[in-house]
Design an enzyme around this catalytic site. Structure first.
Site, PDB file in Angstrom:
ATOM      1  N   ASP A  30      -0.786   8.080  -5.086  1.00  0.00           N
ATOM      2  CA  ASP A  30      -1.063   7.157  -3.991  1.00  0.00           C
ATOM      3  C   ASP A  30      -1.206   7.946  -2.696  1.00  0.00           C
ATOM      4  O   ASP A  30      -0.443   8.861  -2.415  1.00  0.00           O
ATOM      5  CB  ASP A  30       0.059   6.122  -3.872  1.00  0.00           C
ATOM      6  CG  ASP A  30      -0.359   4.916  -3.052  1.00  0.00           C
ATOM      7  OD1 ASP A  30      -0.489   3.819  -3.614  1.00  0.00           O
ATOM      8  OD2 ASP A  30      -0.565   5.081  -1.812  1.00  0.00           O
ATOM      9  N   HIS A 100      -4.312  -2.362 -10.587  1.00  0.00           N
ATOM     10  CA  HIS A 100      -3.605  -1.077 -10.628  1.00  0.00           C
ATOM     11  C   HIS A 100      -2.116  -1.346 -10.678  1.00  0.00           C
ATOM     12  O   HIS A 100      -1.638  -2.361 -10.172  1.00  0.00           O
ATOM     13  CB  HIS A 100      -3.956  -0.225  -9.396  1.00  0.00           C
ATOM     14  CG  HIS A 100      -3.774  -0.948  -8.100  1.00  0.00           C
ATOM     15  ND1 HIS A 100      -4.682  -1.878  -7.643  1.00  0.00           N
ATOM     16  CD2 HIS A 100      -2.777  -0.916  -7.186  1.00  0.00           C
ATOM     17  CE1 HIS A 100      -4.259  -2.374  -6.485  1.00  0.00           C
ATOM     18  NE2 HIS A 100      -3.100  -1.809  -6.195  1.00  0.00           N
TER      19      HIS A 100
HETATM   20  P1  AMP Z   1      -1.951  -2.595  -3.394  1.00  0.00           P
HETATM   21  O1  AMP Z   1      -1.532  -2.808  -1.976  1.00  0.00           O
HETATM   22  O2  AMP Z   1      -0.933  -3.018  -4.417  1.00  0.00           O
HETATM   23  O3  AMP Z   1      -3.319  -3.180  -3.645  1.00  0.00           O
HETATM   24  O4  AMP Z   1      -2.040  -1.024  -3.599  1.00  0.00           O
HETATM   25  C1  AMP Z   1      -3.143  -0.260  -3.160  1.00  0.00           C
HETATM   26  C2  AMP Z   1      -2.639   1.142  -3.011  1.00  0.00           C
HETATM   27  O5  AMP Z   1      -3.750   2.010  -2.963  1.00  0.00           O
HETATM   28  C3  AMP Z   1      -1.822   1.395  -1.736  1.00  0.00           C
HETATM   29  O6  AMP Z   1      -0.514   1.833  -2.100  1.00  0.00           O
HETATM   30  C4  AMP Z   1      -2.613   2.474  -1.015  1.00  0.00           C
HETATM   31  O7  AMP Z   1      -1.794   3.415  -0.371  1.00  0.00           O
HETATM   32  C5  AMP Z   1      -3.415   3.088  -2.139  1.00  0.00           C
HETATM   33  N1  AMP Z   1      -4.671   3.701  -1.737  1.00  0.00           N
HETATM   34  C6  AMP Z   1      -5.617   3.207  -0.922  1.00  0.00           C
HETATM   35  N2  AMP Z   1      -6.651   4.058  -0.816  1.00  0.00           N
HETATM   36  C7  AMP Z   1      -6.363   5.119  -1.602  1.00  0.00           C
HETATM   37  C8  AMP Z   1      -7.033   6.331  -1.932  1.00  0.00           C
HETATM   38  N3  AMP Z   1      -8.238   6.635  -1.415  1.00  0.00           N
HETATM   39  N4  AMP Z   1      -6.428   7.195  -2.770  1.00  0.00           N
HETATM   40  C9  AMP Z   1      -5.212   6.921  -3.282  1.00  0.00           C
HETATM   41  N5  AMP Z   1      -4.527   5.780  -3.039  1.00  0.00           N
HETATM   42  C10 AMP Z   1      -5.095   4.898  -2.196  1.00  0.00           C
END
Ligand code: AMP
Ligand code: ZN
Length: 114
Positions: A30, A100
């Site tokens: 993440d 995810h």
């Molecule tokens: P959610 O809020 O459950 O939809 O989780 C989305 C997650 O994706 C969050 O914890 C973000 O920090 C993570 N995230 C967003 N963009 C990226 C990225 N480019 N690479 C890795 N993680 C990401």
């Protein structure tokens, strides 16, 4: 799916730190970790939310939990444990609408979650 961040990462079009991948699933770190280990376990198939799983996705969902256990073991979390979280829509805190599962470990988690 066009304009989907996790489809783009899965396809290698957007960079991310991949720690696992096969033909069905991949796992990345993440970008904003909230625990010492914070991985995202992601099916390659575009599924918007955990409300949208179909009967034919049963093996995929089981595979996500088996992958979580494998990655947890590889990161020495088998003894102390870990948490797997899937946020769903606005009240669940979902921000990326491609299913995810967060694998969180390396510290004690609070309950109830915020
Ligand atoms: P959610 O809020 O459950 O939809 O989780 C989305 C997650 O994706 C969050 O914890 C973000 O920090 C993570 N995230 C967003 N963009 C990226 C990225 N480019 N690479 C890795 N993680 C990401
Ligand atoms: Zn997608």
């Amino acid at each position: 799916m066009a304009d989907c961040l996790f489809c783009s990462i899965g396809a290698g079009e957007v960079p991310a730190e991949k720690v696992y991948e096969d033909d069905q699933l991949f796992a990345i770190r993440d970008i904003n970790p909230v625990a010492p280990l914070h991985l995202l376990l992601i099916p390659r198939k575009h599924i918007a939310t955990i409300l949208d799983f179909e009967d034919t996705d049963s093996a995929l969902v089981a595979g996500i939990y088996r992958l979580a256990a494998r990655l947890a073991a590889e990161n020495d979390l088998s003894d102390d444990g870990y948490r797997v979280v899937a946020n769903c829509k606005s009240d669940g805190g979902q921000t990326v609408y491609h299913v995810h599962f967060h694998l969180l470990g390396g510290r004690a988690m609070a309950w109830p979650p915020g």
